[in-house]
Design an enzyme around this catalytic site. Structure first.
Site, PDB file in Angstrom:
ATOM      1  N   ASP A  70       0.867  -1.190   0.000  1.00  0.00           N
ATOM      2  CA  ASP A  70       0.000   0.000   0.000  1.00  0.00           C
ATOM      3  C   ASP A  70       0.898   1.232   0.000  1.00  0.00           C
ATOM      4  O   ASP A  70       2.094   1.146   0.303  1.00  0.00           O
ATOM      5  CB  ASP A  70      -0.904   0.006   1.244  1.00  0.00           C
ATOM      6  CG  ASP A  70      -1.825   1.227   1.273  1.00  0.00           C
ATOM      7  OD1 ASP A  70      -2.365   1.596   0.210  1.00  0.00           O
ATOM      8  OD2 ASP A  70      -1.988   1.834   2.347  1.00  0.00           O
ATOM      9  N   SER A  71       0.302   2.370  -0.307  1.00  0.00           N
ATOM     10  CA  SER A  71       1.058   3.619  -0.265  1.00  0.00           C
ATOM     11  C   SER A  71       1.449   3.976   1.176  1.00  0.00           C
ATOM     12  O   SER A  71       2.367   4.761   1.382  1.00  0.00           O
ATOM     13  CB  SER A  71       0.213   4.739  -0.863  1.00  0.00           C
ATOM     14  OG  SER A  71      -1.029   4.799  -0.198  1.00  0.00           O
TER      15      SER A  71
ATOM     16  N   CYS B 287      -3.684  -1.093  -2.075  1.00  0.00           N
ATOM     17  CA  CYS B 287      -3.974   0.333  -2.314  1.00  0.00           C
ATOM     18  C   CYS B 287      -4.992   0.463  -3.456  1.00  0.00           C
ATOM     19  O   CYS B 287      -4.746  -0.014  -4.566  1.00  0.00           O
ATOM     20  CB  CYS B 287      -2.672   1.020  -2.687  1.00  0.00           C
ATOM     21  SG  CYS B 287      -2.835   2.762  -3.068  1.00  0.00           S
TER      22      CYS B 287
ATOM     23  N   GLU C 170      -5.600   9.167   9.089  1.00  0.00           N
ATOM     24  CA  GLU C 170      -4.181   9.207   9.472  1.00  0.00           C
ATOM     25  C   GLU C 170      -3.992   9.880  10.829  1.00  0.00           C
ATOM     26  O   GLU C 170      -3.104   9.525  11.595  1.00  0.00           O
ATOM     27  CB  GLU C 170      -3.389  10.010   8.428  1.00  0.00           C
ATOM     28  CG  GLU C 170      -3.151   9.288   7.132  1.00  0.00           C
ATOM     29  CD  GLU C 170      -1.885   8.435   7.176  1.00  0.00           C
ATOM     30  OE1 GLU C 170      -0.950   8.776   7.905  1.00  0.00           O
ATOM     31  OE2 GLU C 170      -1.871   7.415   6.471  1.00  0.00           O
TER      32      GLU C 170
ATOM     33  N   CYS D 236     -11.147   3.285  -0.638  1.00  0.00           N
ATOM     34  CA  CYS D 236      -9.823   3.762  -0.214  1.00  0.00           C
ATOM     35  C   CYS D 236      -9.463   2.991   1.051  1.00  0.00           C
ATOM     36  O   CYS D 236     -10.323   2.776   1.918  1.00  0.00           O
ATOM     37  CB  CYS D 236      -9.881   5.260   0.072  1.00  0.00           C
ATOM     38  SG  CYS D 236      -8.382   5.905   0.833  1.00  0.00           S
TER      39      CYS D 236
ATOM     40  N   HIS E  74      -8.059   3.736   3.685  1.00  0.00           N
ATOM     41  CA  HIS E  74      -8.204   4.420   4.967  1.00  0.00           C
ATOM     42  C   HIS E  74      -9.642   4.471   5.478  1.00  0.00           C
ATOM     43  O   HIS E  74      -9.880   4.690   6.656  1.00  0.00           O
ATOM     44  CB  HIS E  74      -7.687   5.856   4.849  1.00  0.00           C
ATOM     45  CG  HIS E  74      -6.212   5.961   4.809  1.00  0.00           C
ATOM     46  ND1 HIS E  74      -5.454   5.358   3.826  1.00  0.00           N
ATOM     47  CD2 HIS E  74      -5.341   6.589   5.627  1.00  0.00           C
ATOM     48  CE1 HIS E  74      -4.180   5.624   4.053  1.00  0.00           C
ATOM     49  NE2 HIS E  74      -4.079   6.373   5.140  1.00  0.00           N
TER      50      HIS E  74
HETATM   51  N1  DGL Z   1      -3.886   3.848  -0.166  1.00  0.00           N
HETATM   52  C1  DGL Z   1      -4.631   4.864  -0.858  1.00  0.00           C
HETATM   53  C2  DGL Z   1      -5.888   4.246  -1.485  1.00  0.00           C
HETATM   54  O1  DGL Z   1      -6.376   3.227  -1.057  1.00  0.00           O
HETATM   55  C3  DGL Z   1      -5.029   6.015   0.052  1.00  0.00           C
HETATM   56  C4  DGL Z   1      -3.881   6.872   0.493  1.00  0.00           C
HETATM   57  C5  DGL Z   1      -3.143   7.522  -0.653  1.00  0.00           C
HETATM   58  O2  DGL Z   1      -3.667   8.469  -1.280  1.00  0.00           O
HETATM   59  O3  DGL Z   1      -2.021   7.091  -0.927  1.00  0.00           O
HETATM   60  O4  DGL Z   1      -6.416   4.792  -2.414  1.00  0.00           O
END
Ligand code: DGL
Length: 273
Positions: free
Chosen positions: A15-16, A78, A158, A190, A192
């Site tokens: 993931d990011s 992600c 976050e 997403c 999060h």
């Molecule tokens: N992991 C990203 C997503 O699921 C969210 C956070 C980001 O923008 O990197 O889209």
């Protein structure tokens, strides 16, 4: 049947940032025997506001780092990387099986409301590309889909402010902006947003189903392991490694909220891509 050595390799989850730990947790619950290695590209978070070219480059570098560690399957936890770069990742990592989160999310939404009206809450990049709309209408041509970028919800999660008055007011504003769509489901598009699930459910009209792709993504991982004869069937306890590209302390603090238990910075290995 693949040999034990290969099925012993970990599943790589990328993931990011820390948000993909919601998907990791669902995989752990569904497949407690599996070794797992998670990489959060915290140095370059967020991906959601970046251009598709940058997102694809970052995603391929992160996946290559996991491949270098030795993995048997890659999960792109992600949503943004899944929406932008899934095909390129599959090509770059072949023959490694690659599972994204957009298709499992679409499957869960269609199962919840066939022929329904779906509102996808996502990052800017995911919403702009319309990957959820395509995935949902491919499964269910009668479905009506709207995608809404909600960048502020990433920051709320976050920060650990996923409930309370501020979170409710921000969610209310995003849902008001999508007014007129009148959804049957709200898809958490997403990583999060599962942290904000209760807040979103509380603000949304009664009767709206909140769809979270984490558990359907875990089912897709299970199917891919069976299909490729890669299921680990051992008595030894499963291992988990956590990698990040920056900020082990922050990763541990925020990641603990996503995993639902405390983490220490010592649990997190810093890596360079
Ligand atoms: N992991 C990203 C997503 O699921 C969210 C956070 C980001 O923008 O990197 O889209």
């Amino acid at each position: 049947m693949k040999d034990d050595k290969q099925s012993d390799l970990p599943i790589g989850v990328f993931d990011s940032g820390v948000g993909g730990l919601t998907v990791l947790k669902a995989i752990q619950e569904a497949l407690p025997n599996e070794n797992l290695i998670y990489l959060g590209d915290t140095a370059r978070l967020p991906y959601g506001t970046k251009s598709p070219v940058s997102i694809e480059r970052y995603a391929i570098q992160a996946a290559a780092k996991l491949q270098e560690q030795g993995i048997k399957l890659l999960v792109v936890a992600c949503n943004t990387a899944s929406a932008v770069a899934l095909d390129s990742l599959r090509e770059a990592m072949a023959p490694l099986p690659v599972v994204g989160v957009v298709e499992p999310g679409a499957t869960a939404a269609v199962a919840a409301h066939p022929g329904g009206r779906h509102l996808v809450l996502a990052t800017e990049a995911t919403a702009r590309l319309g990957a959820y709309s395509r995935a949902i209408t491919a499964l269910d041509p009668q479905a009506v889909v709207r995608e809404k970028a909600c960048e502020m919800l990433v920051s709320l999660a976050e920060e650990g402010w996923s409930d309370g008055d501020i979170a409710r007011r921000i969610v209310r504003r995003y849902l008001d902006e999508a007014d007129g769509h009148d959804p049957d489901t709200i898809i958490l598009g997403c990583t999060h947003f599962p942290l904000l699930k209760d807040t979103i459910q509380g603000v949304a009209d009664a009767g709206v189903t909140i769809v979270d792709s984490a558990s359907t993504a875990a089912e897709a991982v299970c199917d891919a392991l069976i299909e490729n004869s890669l299921m680990r069937d051992r008595d030894q306890p499963a291992q988990l490694r956590l990698l990040a590209t920056d900020g082990a302390t922050r990763f541990a603090r925020v990641g603990g909220q996503f995993l639902g238990h405390d983490l220490s910075y010592k649990d997190v290995e810093l890596v360079d891509l």
